[in-house]
Design a protein around this motif. Structure first.
Motif, PDB file in Angstrom:
ATOM      1  N   ARG A 212       0.869  -1.178   0.000  1.00 24.66           N
ATOM      2  CA  ARG A 212       0.000   0.000   0.000  1.00 24.66           C
ATOM      3  C   ARG A 212       0.901   1.222   0.000  1.00 24.66           C
ATOM      4  NH1 ARG A 212      -4.738   1.584   4.442  1.00 24.66           N
ATOM      5  NH2 ARG A 212      -5.346   3.557   3.463  1.00 24.66           N
ATOM      6  N   GLU A 213       0.597   2.149  -0.893  1.00 23.27           N
ATOM      7  CA  GLU A 213       1.478   3.300  -1.079  1.00 23.27           C
ATOM      8  C   GLU A 213       0.903   4.576  -0.481  1.00 23.27           C
ATOM      9  OE1 GLU A 213       3.920   5.532  -4.733  1.00 23.27           O
ATOM     10  OE2 GLU A 213       2.474   3.928  -5.148  1.00 23.27           O
ATOM     11  N   HIS A 214      -0.424   4.796  -0.535  1.00 21.81           N
ATOM     12  CA  HIS A 214      -1.014   6.062  -0.122  1.00 21.81           C
ATOM     13  C   HIS A 214      -1.935   5.863   1.090  1.00 21.81           C
ATOM     14  CE1 HIS A 214       0.479   7.934  -3.770  1.00 21.81           C
ATOM     15  NE2 HIS A 214      -0.024   6.910  -4.470  1.00 21.81           N
ATOM     16  N   TYR A 215      -1.912   6.849   2.030  1.00 23.76           N
ATOM     17  CA  TYR A 215      -2.740   6.839   3.230  1.00 23.76           C
ATOM     18  C   TYR A 215      -3.333   8.230   3.412  1.00 23.76           C
ATOM     19  CZ  TYR A 215      -0.383   2.460   4.408  1.00 23.76           C
ATOM     20  OH  TYR A 215       0.116   1.188   4.386  1.00 23.76           O
ATOM     21  N   SER A 216      -4.648   8.281   3.826  1.00 21.26           N
ATOM     22  CA  SER A 216      -5.316   9.542   4.164  1.00 21.26           C
ATOM     23  C   SER A 216      -5.612   9.522   5.660  1.00 21.26           C
ATOM     24  CB  SER A 216      -6.616   9.716   3.364  1.00 21.26           C
ATOM     25  OG  SER A 216      -6.334   9.904   1.999  1.00 21.26           O
ATOM     26  N   VAL A 217      -4.968  10.390   6.387  1.00 22.43           N
ATOM     27  CA  VAL A 217      -5.083  10.454   7.844  1.00 22.43           C
ATOM     28  C   VAL A 217      -5.858  11.724   8.196  1.00 22.43           C
ATOM     29  CG1 VAL A 217      -3.841  10.510  10.029  1.00 22.43           C
ATOM     30  CG2 VAL A 217      -2.930   9.203   8.092  1.00 22.43           C
ATOM     31  N   VAL A 218      -6.972  11.561   9.005  1.00 21.41           N
ATOM     32  CA  VAL A 218      -7.788  12.691   9.441  1.00 21.41           C
ATOM     33  C   VAL A 218      -7.415  13.005  10.885  1.00 21.41           C
ATOM     34  CG1 VAL A 218     -10.120  13.563   9.806  1.00 21.41           C
ATOM     35  CG2 VAL A 218      -9.641  12.024   7.881  1.00 21.41           C
ATOM     36  N   ILE A 219      -7.002  14.248  11.126  1.00 25.31           N
ATOM     37  CA  ILE A 219      -6.584  14.717  12.444  1.00 25.31           C
ATOM     38  C   ILE A 219      -7.648  15.697  12.963  1.00 25.31           C
ATOM     39  CG2 ILE A 219      -4.778  15.870  13.767  1.00 25.31           C
ATOM     40  CD1 ILE A 219      -3.941  13.183  12.619  1.00 25.31           C
ATOM     41  N   GLN A 220      -8.084  15.491  14.261  1.00 25.90           N
ATOM     42  CA  GLN A 220      -9.051  16.381  14.906  1.00 25.90           C
ATOM     43  C   GLN A 220      -8.370  17.210  15.973  1.00 25.90           C
ATOM     44  OE1 GLN A 220     -11.826  14.971  17.998  1.00 25.90           O
ATOM     45  NE2 GLN A 220     -13.508  15.610  16.627  1.00 25.90           N
ATOM     46  N   ALA A 221      -8.755  18.519  16.046  1.00 21.52           N
ATOM     47  CA  ALA A 221      -8.305  19.427  17.102  1.00 21.52           C
ATOM     48  C   ALA A 221      -9.539  19.874  17.885  1.00 21.52           C
ATOM     49  CB  ALA A 221      -7.568  20.612  16.503  1.00 21.52           C
ATOM     50  N   LYS A 222      -9.569  19.678  19.236  1.00 23.13           N
ATOM     51  CA  LYS A 222     -10.726  19.994  20.081  1.00 23.13           C
ATOM     52  C   LYS A 222     -10.274  20.875  21.231  1.00 23.13           C
ATOM     53  CE  LYS A 222     -14.642  17.746  22.395  1.00 23.13           C
ATOM     54  NZ  LYS A 222     -15.240  16.437  22.772  1.00 23.13           N
ATOM     55  N   ASP A 223     -11.073  21.997  21.477  1.00 25.48           N
ATOM     56  CA  ASP A 223     -10.711  22.888  22.572  1.00 25.48           C
ATOM     57  C   ASP A 223     -11.341  22.408  23.870  1.00 25.48           C
ATOM     58  OD1 ASP A 223     -13.340  23.513  22.257  1.00 25.48           O
ATOM     59  OD2 ASP A 223     -12.994  25.548  21.490  1.00 25.48           O
ATOM     60  N   MET A 224     -11.291  23.243  24.897  1.00 27.06           N
ATOM     61  CA  MET A 224     -11.730  22.883  26.249  1.00 27.06           C
ATOM     62  C   MET A 224     -10.967  21.676  26.761  1.00 27.06           C
ATOM     63  SD  MET A 224     -13.866  25.248  26.981  1.00 27.06           S
ATOM     64  CE  MET A 224     -14.587  24.604  28.491  1.00 27.06           C
ATOM     65  N   ALA A 225      -9.676  21.546  26.205  1.00 28.36           N
ATOM     66  CA  ALA A 225      -8.803  20.442  26.623  1.00 28.36           C
ATOM     67  C   ALA A 225      -9.426  19.077  26.345  1.00 28.36           C
ATOM     68  CB  ALA A 225      -8.432  20.574  28.072  1.00 28.36           C
ATOM     69  N   GLY A 226     -10.287  19.045  25.328  1.00 31.17           N
ATOM     70  CA  GLY A 226     -10.894  17.780  24.940  1.00 31.17           C
ATOM     71  C   GLY A 226     -12.089  17.377  25.772  1.00 31.17           C
ATOM     72  N   GLN A 227     -12.541  18.238  26.684  1.00 33.90           N
ATOM     73  CA  GLN A 227     -13.665  17.892  27.533  1.00 33.90           C
ATOM     74  C   GLN A 227     -14.967  17.914  26.742  1.00 33.90           C
ATOM     75  OE1 GLN A 227     -13.617  20.588  30.839  1.00 33.90           O
ATOM     76  NE2 GLN A 227     -11.556  19.961  31.527  1.00 33.90           N
ATOM     77  N   VAL A 228     -15.958  17.340  27.370  1.00 32.13           N
ATOM     78  CA  VAL A 228     -17.274  17.303  26.743  1.00 32.13           C
ATOM     79  C   VAL A 228     -17.805  18.713  26.631  1.00 32.13           C
ATOM     80  CG1 VAL A 228     -19.621  16.407  26.923  1.00 32.13           C
ATOM     81  CG2 VAL A 228     -17.699  14.996  27.659  1.00 32.13           C
ATOM     82  N   GLY A 229     -18.368  19.018  25.506  1.00 34.49           N
ATOM     83  CA  GLY A 229     -18.891  20.360  25.265  1.00 34.49           C
ATOM     84  C   GLY A 229     -17.911  21.253  24.547  1.00 34.49           C
ATOM     85  N   GLY A 230     -16.679  20.784  24.357  1.00 38.42           N
ATOM     86  CA  GLY A 230     -15.706  21.581  23.627  1.00 38.42           C
ATOM     87  C   GLY A 230     -15.976  21.568  22.120  1.00 38.42           C
ATOM     88  N   LEU A 231     -15.484  22.624  21.457  1.00 32.37           N
ATOM     89  CA  LEU A 231     -15.637  22.720  20.010  1.00 32.37           C
ATOM     90  C   LEU A 231     -14.436  22.063  19.327  1.00 32.37           C
ATOM     91  CD1 LEU A 231     -16.885  26.412  19.773  1.00 32.37           C
ATOM     92  CD2 LEU A 231     -18.257  24.310  19.945  1.00 32.37           C
ATOM     93  N   SER A 232     -14.611  21.547  18.091  1.00 35.18           N
ATOM     94  CA  SER A 232     -13.533  20.823  17.393  1.00 35.18           C
ATOM     95  C   SER A 232     -13.515  21.180  15.913  1.00 35.18           C
ATOM     96  CB  SER A 232     -13.709  19.306  17.560  1.00 35.18           C
ATOM     97  OG  SER A 232     -14.908  18.876  16.928  1.00 35.18           O
ATOM     98  N   GLY A 233     -12.332  20.953  15.310  1.00 38.15           N
ATOM     99  CA  GLY A 233     -12.116  21.087  13.867  1.00 38.15           C
ATOM    100  C   GLY A 233     -11.172  19.998  13.402  1.00 38.15           C
ATOM    101  N   SER A 234     -11.194  19.672  12.119  1.00 36.51           N
ATOM    102  CA  SER A 234     -10.370  18.568  11.606  1.00 36.51           C
ATOM    103  C   SER A 234      -9.730  18.948  10.275  1.00 36.51           C
ATOM    104  CB  SER A 234     -11.226  17.302  11.431  1.00 36.51           C
ATOM    105  OG  SER A 234     -12.249  17.525  10.476  1.00 36.51           O
ATOM    106  N   THR A 235      -8.706  18.190   9.904  1.00 38.48           N
ATOM    107  CA  THR A 235      -8.022  18.345   8.614  1.00 38.48           C
ATOM    108  C   THR A 235      -7.525  16.990   8.150  1.00 38.48           C
ATOM    109  OG1 THR A 235      -6.312  19.579   7.429  1.00 38.48           O
ATOM    110  CG2 THR A 235      -5.737  18.751   9.597  1.00 38.48           C
ATOM    111  N   THR A 236      -7.169  16.903   6.848  1.00 37.50           N
ATOM    112  CA  THR A 236      -6.713  15.644   6.240  1.00 37.50           C
ATOM    113  C   THR A 236      -5.241  15.763   5.872  1.00 37.50           C
ATOM    114  OG1 THR A 236      -8.914  15.195   5.360  1.00 37.50           O
ATOM    115  CG2 THR A 236      -7.077  13.996   4.372  1.00 37.50           C
ATOM    116  N   VAL A 237      -4.488  14.749   6.203  1.00 36.86           N
ATOM    117  CA  VAL A 237      -3.068  14.673   5.842  1.00 36.86           C
ATOM    118  C   VAL A 237      -2.882  13.453   4.939  1.00 36.86           C
ATOM    119  CG1 VAL A 237      -0.699  14.509   6.668  1.00 36.86           C
ATOM    120  CG2 VAL A 237      -2.407  15.722   8.031  1.00 36.86           C
ATOM    121  N   ASN A 238      -2.499  13.701   3.654  1.00 37.89           N
ATOM    122  CA  ASN A 238      -2.278  12.619   2.687  1.00 37.89           C
ATOM    123  C   ASN A 238      -0.810  12.199   2.757  1.00 37.89           C
ATOM    124  OD1 ASN A 238      -4.963  12.648   1.614  1.00 37.89           O
ATOM    125  ND2 ASN A 238      -4.426  14.522   0.509  1.00 37.89           N
TER     126      ASN A 238
END
Length: 794
Positions: A212-238
């Motif tokens: 296998r040559e190619h991989y798509s990795v999705v990374i999430q960033a979440k505020d409030m130190a990852g606690q419940v109720g925190g907001l999050s955003g994500s991006t893709t790394v090929n």
């Protein structure tokens, strides 16, 4: 008091401060509350006496709490911020509060603090800050995503791949609204991410690019130190796995076969073989080699860079009748190895290639690559020169026929027997005309004439002694008139067209049966040269200019051949002082026969001299100067006399008696360097040639020569007709009275001498006349003696 916040208000901290002095109403970023009172005495009054009266205001006091306001307030009613109260406010409704500064009246409102009775502030302005508190209303973002990166295959666990960073617009100093943590949403178990730094690492060992040559990795960033109720955003790394040399070349099979006809050309490809490599780029480059010596001696293998195939090339000619099969052990290996992956094993593979040689009907093969034959010149027509042989290399052994290739532009000298291959002459050969003959013999199979082969044949024509030697008679031989008896006039040689073996030595002589030549003789030098020698001296061109001399020359070949040549000898008056025998007349003609370049150079010199003369005359005329200096112009002039006397026989130009008798010098000799303006009347007439005049000095024949010289010196010193220049006096006479007598040869008799006066010819032109005078007498006597002896013999 009511405060109306605006929906776009930024977070600020509300602080209330009491200050000792006032601030300007336009101070930026501050909300101000003004309290007014009836008894406020901040002014300075001046009395009638000029003194200043200071009025003190009463001490103010604020009663307030700290104010906070939340951002993003939504609702139709104004948000309550806080309450202010001044101790000057008695609660009777006579105080009104005023708010000024940033957002006053629009974002914030307040009840005014002014004395309604006097409409004046109760107290100076005071300052406080309202701070807007942050709420978590912004999700983390990746501004530069998505991302593309790579990592080598077979990397170890924990190898760093890439780092992502998310940003949060919330206030990082207030709570956990901007505290972001990272996690992998998609891409496990191959990759992991550090929660705090966002560094992506490999999480699985020995990942194979070929799997296998190619991989798509999705990374999430979440505020409030990852606690419940925190907001999050994500991006893709090929992520792409790059290749490393982790796969050796492999032959699809271990045994191969190929058919090659025996007529295959040397240096041409005869087959291909290929090993597969799952790697790419330089990691898949393969080098092929033949391992067994037998196969490497007949074939070679190279790599096609485009297809990575092993191309097999023929190195030597195949012969089905000698060997029908070849087995090649071929190896394939990578050229670029990774030392870190050596534990994977050998990056090499081998296979066997069997080559079958196919039988082909081949043309005849000659026994030699070329032939060299010999035959003597003048051999009879049909003489055998040599023979060529060829055979059919095939097993059927077909008969061979021979032919000579004919060319229309060449004469036919040879022929060949079609069955035996014997070559014979068809006409007489002349080595001096053509010493080598090149022919091409063609051999064909009787059963298949289209199969032909060729071989070059060189025939050398051997020499026989069939050409007599010859003497070069084109150039004339020059005899100088001053030639002496026994002197070598010319050395001659001969040429022979035959080979050196038949013409290496020559002999010379006069023809037999001919009387002895009285003028010349010939001497064989025994080195293939001969010398022509004069038998007498003094040849006269006017008496006889040309002499013909027959000479016989023969070689030492087998058989001995000879020839007679007639040499022409020309009598000339040769130039003296040079070793070259050149006639004076011919020298004049040869000097006149100049080349074009020499004539042009002479012409240019003449033109330049002419231009100089014209320029000189023009300059003289422009300056009005005479072209010729007057004889009366007295200056130091050097007079040179280059005239040569006529010799002793010239009695007209010089009185020879003056040399013998000093008394003959009667006339006064004036100085030669200048011309006197006046001449003393010592002698009015020039004495006649050959006669004496009375001497003006009365010099006696017995006078002492010393006294005579003194008189001449005194006379020259006392001469006032010329400037006092140094002068050279010349006395050309011989003294008298010497006991030894005269040493002059003028009065001597012409007695016969046995000396050889011809040697005086080499002394220069001054002695030429003397040698000629005395030589003629000797020659006359010699000729008389020879004539007498000849008559006596007759």
């Amino acid at each position: 008091m009511k405060v109306n916040p605006s929906s776009c208000l930024c977070p600020v901290l509300l602080c209330l401060c009491f200050l000792e002095r006032g601030y300007e109403a336009s101070h930026h970023g501050q909300a101000k509350i003004i309290s007014r009172s009836h008894n406020a005495t901040h002014n300075h009054n001046q009395t009638k006496d000029g003194e200043t009266e200071v009025h003190h205001r009463p001490k103010r006091g604020w009663i307030w709490n700290q104010f906070f306001v939340l951002e993003e307030h939504i609702g139709p009613d104004a948000q309550y911020v806080g309450k202010l109260h001044s101790n000057s406010d008695k609660g009777d409704g006579s105080v009104r509060y005023i708010l000024s500064g940033e957002g006053a009246g629009s974002i914030f409102i307040i009840n005014e603090a002014i004395d309604l009775n006097t409409n004046k502030p109760l107290e100076p302005e005071s300052e406080f800050i309202i701070k807007v508190q942050d709420i978590n209303d912004n999700a983390p973002k990746f501004p530069d995503g998505p991302f593309v990166t790579s990592v080598p295959e077979m990397s170890e666990i924990g190898t760093s791949v890439f780092q992502v960073t998310a940003t949060d617009a919330d206030d990082p100093t207030y709570g956990n609204s901007a505290r972001v943590v990272y996690s992998v949403l998609h891409g496990q178990p191959y990759f992991s991410v550090d929660p705090k730094s966002g560094i992506i690492r490999t999480a699985l060992a020995d990942m194979d690019r070929e799997a296998r040559e190619h991989y798509s990795v999705v990374i999430q960033a979440k505020d409030m130190a990852g606690q419940v109720g925190g907001l999050s955003g994500s991006t893709t790394v090929n992520i792409t796995l790059t290749d490393v040399n982790d796969n050796p070349p492999k032959f699809p099979q271990k045994n191969y076969q190929v058919f090659v006809p025996e007529s295959a050309q040397v240096g041409k490809p005869v087959g291909k073989i290929k090993a597969n490599d799952e790697d790419i780029g330089i990691n898949a480059e393969i080098k092929y080699s033949i391992l067994n010596p037998e196969g490497a001696g007949m074939f070679s293998i190279s790599t096609d860079k485009d297809t990575r195939e092993g191309v097999i090339t023929l190195r030597k000619v195949l012969n089905y009748e000698k060997k029908k099969h070849y087995s090649l052990h071929i190896a394939a290996e990578n050229t670029h190895l990774d030392p870190h992956l050596s534990y994977l094993g050998s990056f090499k593979d081998d296979a066997t290639l069997k080559i079958t040689v196919g039988d082909v009907d081949e043309p005849p093969v000659f026994s030699m690559d070329y032939y060299i034959m010999e035959v003597y010149e003048n051999a009879k027509v049909g003489t055998e020169v040599g023979a060529v042989t060829a055979r059919d290399p095939d097993s059927k052994n077909s008969p061979v026929r021979y032919f000579i290739e004919r060319r229309e532009d060449k004469e036919v000298y040879f022929d060949i027997e079609s069955i035996s291959g014997v070559i014979r002459t068809t006409q007489l050969l002349d080595r001096e005309d053509t010493p080598w003959h090149n022919i091409t013999v063609m051999a064909t199979e009787e059963d298949n004439p289209s199969l032909q082969s060729h071989v070059p044949v060189t025939v050398q024509v051997l020499d026989v002694n069939d050409n007599p030697p010859m003497i070069n008679t084109e150039d004339e031989i020059i005899i100088c008139e001053s030639t002496r008896a026994g002197q070598v006039i010319q050395t001659i040689t001969a040429v022979d067209k035959d080979d050196f073996a038949n013409g290496k030595g020559f002999s010379f002589s006069f023809p037999g049966g001919v009387p002895a030549n009285p003028n010349f003789t010939i001497k064989d030098n025994e080195d293939s040269t001969a010398s022509i020698i004069a038998r007498r001296r003094r040849f006269h061109r006017l008496t006889q200019e040309l002499y013909e001399l027959p000479v016989v020359v023969w070689d030492d070949g087998e058989p001995v051949l000879s020839s007679t040549s007639t040499l022409v000898l020309r009598v000339c008056s040769c130039q003296r002082g040079t070793r070259l025998k050149i006639c004076q007349g011919e020298a004049f003609l040869s000097s006149a026969g100049l080349s074009t370049g020499a004539l042009i150079a002479i012409l240019l010199c003449v033109l330049i001299l002419l231009a100089i003369v014209i320029l000189f005359i023009t300059l003289r005329r422009s300056k009005k100067e005479p072209l010729i200096i007057s004889e009366e112009d007295i200056r130091e002039n050097v007079v040179t006399y280059d005239d040569e006397g006529g010799g002793e026989e010239d009695t007209e130009a010089f009185d020879i008696i003056a040399l013998r008798n000093p008394a003959a010098a009667e006339e006064l000799k004036f100085r030669r360097d200048v011309r006197p303006e006046c001449i003393r009347p010592r002698s009015s007439r020039r004495p006649a040639r050959g006669h004496h005049s009375p001497s003006s000095l009365d010099i006696d024949e017995e006078m002492d020569i010393g006294e005579f010289i003194k008189q001449r010196v005194a006379e020259a010193d006392q001469d006032t007709s010329v400037p006092p220049y140094d002068s050279l006096q010349t006395y050309a006479y011989e003294g008298q009275g010497s006991p030894a007598g005269s040493i002059s040869s003028l009065g001597s008799t012409g007695a016969h001498s046995e000396l050889d006066y011809n040697s005086m010819d080499d002394w220069g032109p001054k002695f030429e006349k003397i040698a000629e005078l005395y030589g003629e007498e000797v020659e006359t006597a010699s000729e008389s003696t020879e004539k007498a002896e000849s008559e006596k013999q007759t």
